[in-house]
Design a protein around this motif. Structure first.
Motif, PDB file in Angstrom:
ATOM      1  N   ILE A 240       0.984  -1.261   0.081  1.00  0.00           N
ATOM      2  CA  ILE A 240       0.046  -0.001   0.097  1.00  0.00           C
ATOM      3  C   ILE A 240       0.888   1.255  -0.004  1.00  0.00           C
ATOM      4  O   ILE A 240       0.513   2.127  -0.554  1.00  0.00           O
ATOM      5  CB  ILE A 240      -0.949   0.069   1.116  1.00  0.00           C
ATOM      6  CG1 ILE A 240      -1.852  -1.218   1.008  1.00  0.00           C
ATOM      7  CG2 ILE A 240      -1.523   1.413   1.515  1.00  0.00           C
ATOM      8  CD1 ILE A 240      -2.715  -1.426   2.160  1.00  0.00           C
ATOM      9  N   LYS A 241       1.793   1.049   0.730  1.00  0.00           N
ATOM     10  CA  LYS A 241       2.806   2.409   0.837  1.00  0.00           C
ATOM     11  C   LYS A 241       3.613   2.484  -0.260  1.00  0.00           C
ATOM     12  O   LYS A 241       4.108   3.803  -0.464  1.00  0.00           O
ATOM     13  CB  LYS A 241       3.766   2.408   2.003  1.00  0.00           C
ATOM     14  CG  LYS A 241       2.862   2.416   3.412  1.00  0.00           C
ATOM     15  CD  LYS A 241       3.927   2.096   4.642  1.00  0.00           C
ATOM     16  CE  LYS A 241       2.944   2.035   5.888  1.00  0.00           C
ATOM     17  NZ  LYS A 241       3.984   1.607   6.994  1.00  0.00           N
ATOM     18  N   ASN A 242       4.002   1.595  -1.015  1.00  0.00           N
ATOM     19  CA  ASN A 242       5.017   1.484  -2.318  1.00  0.00           C
ATOM     20  C   ASN A 242       4.360   0.951  -3.529  1.00  0.00           C
ATOM     21  O   ASN A 242       5.001   0.459  -4.498  1.00  0.00           O
ATOM     22  CB  ASN A 242       6.125   0.619  -1.779  1.00  0.00           C
ATOM     23  CG  ASN A 242       6.958   1.133  -0.486  1.00  0.00           C
ATOM     24  OD1 ASN A 242       7.619   1.838  -0.562  1.00  0.00           O
ATOM     25  ND2 ASN A 242       6.559   0.352   0.636  1.00  0.00           N
ATOM     26  N   HIS A 243       3.043   1.106  -3.580  1.00  0.00           N
ATOM     27  CA  HIS A 243       2.633   0.544  -4.780  1.00  0.00           C
ATOM     28  C   HIS A 243       2.865   1.299  -6.023  1.00  0.00           C
ATOM     29  O   HIS A 243       2.936   0.376  -7.089  1.00  0.00           O
ATOM     30  CB  HIS A 243       0.764   0.702  -4.888  1.00  0.00           C
ATOM     31  CG  HIS A 243       0.331   2.153  -4.619  1.00  0.00           C
ATOM     32  ND1 HIS A 243       0.326   2.947  -5.788  1.00  0.00           N
ATOM     33  CD2 HIS A 243       0.376   3.357  -3.668  1.00  0.00           C
ATOM     34  CE1 HIS A 243      -0.009   4.269  -5.824  1.00  0.00           C
ATOM     35  NE2 HIS A 243      -0.035   4.499  -4.208  1.00  0.00           N
ATOM     36  N   ARG A 244       3.386   2.510  -6.031  1.00  0.00           N
ATOM     37  CA  ARG A 244       3.934   3.011  -7.294  1.00  0.00           C
ATOM     38  C   ARG A 244       5.103   2.332  -7.809  1.00  0.00           C
ATOM     39  O   ARG A 244       5.890   2.355  -8.870  1.00  0.00           O
ATOM     40  CB  ARG A 244       4.241   4.438  -7.199  1.00  0.00           C
ATOM     41  CG  ARG A 244       2.881   5.080  -6.939  1.00  0.00           C
ATOM     42  CD  ARG A 244       3.077   6.792  -7.087  1.00  0.00           C
ATOM     43  NE  ARG A 244       1.715   7.409  -6.761  1.00  0.00           N
ATOM     44  CZ  ARG A 244       0.759   7.507  -7.685  1.00  0.00           C
ATOM     45  NH1 ARG A 244       1.075   7.165  -8.754  1.00  0.00           N
ATOM     46  NH2 ARG A 244      -0.208   8.102  -7.175  1.00  0.00           N
ATOM     47  N   LYS A 245       6.002   1.435  -6.934  1.00  0.00           N
ATOM     48  CA  LYS A 245       7.031   0.723  -7.272  1.00  0.00           C
ATOM     49  C   LYS A 245       6.600  -0.310  -8.554  1.00  0.00           C
ATOM     50  O   LYS A 245       7.610  -0.524  -9.290  1.00  0.00           O
ATOM     51  CB  LYS A 245       7.610  -0.242  -6.093  1.00  0.00           C
ATOM     52  CG  LYS A 245       8.706  -0.868  -6.469  1.00  0.00           C
ATOM     53  CD  LYS A 245       9.355  -1.733  -5.226  1.00  0.00           C
ATOM     54  CE  LYS A 245      10.398  -2.569  -5.465  1.00  0.00           C
ATOM     55  NZ  LYS A 245      11.673  -1.657  -5.634  1.00  0.00           N
ATOM     56  N   PHE A 246       5.368  -0.784  -8.611  1.00  0.00           N
ATOM     57  CA  PHE A 246       5.133  -1.585  -9.696  1.00  0.00           C
ATOM     58  C   PHE A 246       4.315  -0.897 -10.664  1.00  0.00           C
ATOM     59  O   PHE A 246       3.377  -0.293 -10.267  1.00  0.00           O
ATOM     60  CB  PHE A 246       4.253  -2.893  -8.885  1.00  0.00           C
ATOM     61  CG  PHE A 246       4.865  -3.577  -7.965  1.00  0.00           C
ATOM     62  CD1 PHE A 246       5.777  -4.614  -8.187  1.00  0.00           C
ATOM     63  CD2 PHE A 246       4.839  -3.173  -6.859  1.00  0.00           C
ATOM     64  CE1 PHE A 246       6.661  -5.139  -7.383  1.00  0.00           C
ATOM     65  CE2 PHE A 246       5.608  -4.066  -5.660  1.00  0.00           C
ATOM     66  CZ  PHE A 246       6.370  -4.953  -6.105  1.00  0.00           C
ATOM     67  N   SER A 247       4.407  -1.312 -12.044  1.00  0.00           N
ATOM     68  CA  SER A 247       3.734  -0.760 -13.155  1.00  0.00           C
ATOM     69  C   SER A 247       2.479  -1.240 -13.071  1.00  0.00           C
ATOM     70  O   SER A 247       1.585  -0.531 -13.761  1.00  0.00           O
ATOM     71  CB  SER A 247       4.587  -0.897 -14.276  1.00  0.00           C
ATOM     72  OG  SER A 247       4.239  -2.161 -14.870  1.00  0.00           O
ATOM     73  N   GLY A 248       1.993  -2.501 -12.750  1.00  0.00           N
ATOM     74  CA  GLY A 248       0.927  -3.125 -12.798  1.00  0.00           C
ATOM     75  C   GLY A 248       0.730  -4.005 -11.619  1.00  0.00           C
ATOM     76  O   GLY A 248       1.597  -4.692 -11.056  1.00  0.00           O
ATOM     77  N   LYS A 264      -7.755   1.846  -3.115  1.00  0.00           N
ATOM     78  CA  LYS A 264      -8.224   3.307  -2.733  1.00  0.00           C
ATOM     79  C   LYS A 264      -7.110   4.298  -2.759  1.00  0.00           C
ATOM     80  O   LYS A 264      -7.405   5.478  -3.394  1.00  0.00           O
ATOM     81  CB  LYS A 264      -8.788   3.525  -1.224  1.00  0.00           C
ATOM     82  CG  LYS A 264     -10.151   2.887  -0.955  1.00  0.00           C
ATOM     83  CD  LYS A 264     -10.616   3.041   0.374  1.00  0.00           C
ATOM     84  CE  LYS A 264     -12.113   2.287   0.511  1.00  0.00           C
ATOM     85  NZ  LYS A 264     -12.564   2.478   2.145  1.00  0.00           N
ATOM     86  N   VAL A 265      -5.828   3.681  -2.765  1.00  0.00           N
ATOM     87  CA  VAL A 265      -4.722   4.625  -2.945  1.00  0.00           C
ATOM     88  C   VAL A 265      -4.165   4.437  -4.389  1.00  0.00           C
ATOM     89  O   VAL A 265      -3.393   5.425  -4.772  1.00  0.00           O
ATOM     90  CB  VAL A 265      -3.493   4.416  -1.883  1.00  0.00           C
ATOM     91  CG1 VAL A 265      -4.075   4.555  -0.666  1.00  0.00           C
ATOM     92  CG2 VAL A 265      -2.985   2.842  -2.134  1.00  0.00           C
ATOM     93  N   ARG A 266      -4.627   3.548  -5.182  1.00  0.00           N
ATOM     94  CA  ARG A 266      -4.129   3.162  -6.581  1.00  0.00           C
ATOM     95  C   ARG A 266      -5.383   3.249  -7.428  1.00  0.00           C
ATOM     96  O   ARG A 266      -6.027   2.054  -7.263  1.00  0.00           O
ATOM     97  CB  ARG A 266      -3.249   1.948  -6.530  1.00  0.00           C
ATOM     98  CG  ARG A 266      -2.607   1.819  -7.964  1.00  0.00           C
ATOM     99  CD  ARG A 266      -1.871   0.552  -7.969  1.00  0.00           C
ATOM    100  NE  ARG A 266      -1.180   0.358  -9.676  1.00  0.00           N
ATOM    101  CZ  ARG A 266       0.009   0.439  -9.764  1.00  0.00           C
ATOM    102  NH1 ARG A 266       0.771   0.836  -8.850  1.00  0.00           N
ATOM    103  NH2 ARG A 266       0.309   0.411 -11.097  1.00  0.00           N
ATOM    104  N   ASN A 267      -5.470   3.707  -8.337  1.00  0.00           N
ATOM    105  CA  ASN A 267      -6.532   3.514  -9.283  1.00  0.00           C
ATOM    106  C   ASN A 267      -6.280   3.330 -10.707  1.00  0.00           C
ATOM    107  O   ASN A 267      -6.954   3.303 -11.597  1.00  0.00           O
ATOM    108  CB  ASN A 267      -7.497   4.805  -9.163  1.00  0.00           C
ATOM    109  CG  ASN A 267      -6.897   6.125  -9.497  1.00  0.00           C
ATOM    110  OD1 ASN A 267      -5.877   6.107 -10.041  1.00  0.00           O
ATOM    111  ND2 ASN A 267      -7.509   7.088  -9.206  1.00  0.00           N
ATOM    112  N   GLU A 268      -4.861   3.237 -11.061  1.00  0.00           N
ATOM    113  CA  GLU A 268      -4.410   3.141 -12.411  1.00  0.00           C
ATOM    114  C   GLU A 268      -3.562   1.634 -12.662  1.00  0.00           C
ATOM    115  O   GLU A 268      -2.720   1.474 -11.838  1.00  0.00           O
ATOM    116  CB  GLU A 268      -3.666   4.336 -12.872  1.00  0.00           C
ATOM    117  CG  GLU A 268      -3.134   4.214 -14.397  1.00  0.00           C
ATOM    118  CD  GLU A 268      -2.305   5.374 -14.811  1.00  0.00           C
ATOM    119  OE1 GLU A 268      -1.468   5.367 -15.660  1.00  0.00           O
ATOM    120  OE2 GLU A 268      -2.880   6.656 -14.513  1.00  0.00           O
TER     121      GLU A 268
END
Length: 308
Positions: A240-248, A264-268
């Motif tokens: 949850i804290k580092n979800h942008r580490k993954f592209s998908g 809720k924190v990642r929608n793309e």
């Protein structure tokens, strides 16, 4: 769950057969199964606690309608001398297909491409279009997939990947030799893979957060993470804290509170489905047919596979 023909078959072959699809509490379960010897249940909708077994001394066998049985207390079953059986296989190809479909959709950023058409009216991606940077992708051919858990589903997913020219490495807790697949340590897998497919069998509590923050942190930036396992297997606090580490990110299992927090924190470029893998017509028939066979064989005194 059962077809009309299957219901008629069960009623014909058992002295008393009752069907419920709304038993969510132990108290109601105890009332309904008190006079039965065999119980077929969905472990995700109901947990049988000690109060049930105290009231239902006639239960001899519990059959769960999944390959997993982690929601049931094995010690409790042993205490009351109740046998437990589960499905060894019924949706292997179907679950692997869903995982593979997620990989295709996430790598190709299908969700974002669809959104720019419906929300922004984009009709073509001409050279220099501002959306291209967010849609760039690498071809799957030549990428490395790391599979955690090389059971039947993991092995079938590996077959699909190899057909596409994708390199496959895997971590397995048991020694295996499978053509085209290189077994590596779990740390090396997380360092080396472009795409992760988590299909490890979950057993609580020893497998909680088996996919730890340390392992997730080893992953390449912009890798793809796909899991068809119980969310408790993964350190969701880190994810949850580092979800942008993954592209998908793709998840097909229980939609727990942790999974909802992630959504809720990642929608793309995230796909969350509620056990979609086991919903094919073939999987449902295999499941119900296997449940009936277990119940009938047990009633006839035949040996069946049991955990306890």
């Amino acid at each position: 769950m059962f077809s009309r023909e299957q219901i008629e078959f069960l009623r014909k072959h058992f002295f008393r057969t009752e069907f419920y699809n709304d038993t969510y509490s132990p108290a109601l379960a105890a009332k309904r199964i008190k006079n039965h010897n065999v119980v077929i249940m969905d472990q995700f909708l109901l947990t049988l606690d000690e109060s049930v077994f105290k009231q239902c001394r006639g239960i001899e066998l519990v059959i769960v309608n999944t390959t997993a049985y982690d929601n049931l207390d094995i010690n409790l079953l042993q205490k009351y001398k109740v046998k437990l059986s589960h499905l060894k296989e019924y949706a292997t190809n179907d679950v692997a297909e869903v995982g593979f479909g997620m990989m295709l959709a996430l790598n190709n950023r299908i969700e974002y491409a669809k959104r720019i058409v419906s929300e922004q009216g984009v009709t073509d991606l001409f050279p220099g279009h501002p959306a291209i940077d967010r849609l760039k992708r690498k071809s799957l051919r030549g990428q490395t997939v790391g599979i955690v858990g090389l059971g039947k589903i993991g092995s079938r997913f590996a077959d699909m990947c190899l057909t596409f020219g994708i390199k496959v490495i895997a971590y397995s807790r048991s020694s295996k030799i499978i053509k085209g697949i290189k077994l590596v340590s779990i740390k090396k897998l997380f360092k080396s893979s472009d795409i992760f497919f988590i299909s490890q069998v979950y057993k609580k509590p020893e497998m909680d957060r088996f996919i730890s923050a340390e392992l997730l942190n080893l992953a390449k930036e912009k890798a793809i993470l796909i899991s068809i396992c119980h969310p408790n297997l993964i350190d969701f606090d880190f994810l949850i804290k580092n979800h942008r580490k993954f592209s998908g990110i793709g998840l097909d299992y229980l939609v727990t509170s942790e999974v909802l927090k992630l959504s809720k924190v990642r929608n793309e470029n995230i796909i969350i489905t509620p056990h979609l893998g086991s919903q094919s017509e073939e999987a449902i028939f295999n499941m119900t047919d296997s449940l009936i066979s277990l119940a009938v064989d047990f009633a006839l005194g035949k040996n069946i596979y049991t955990v306890v």
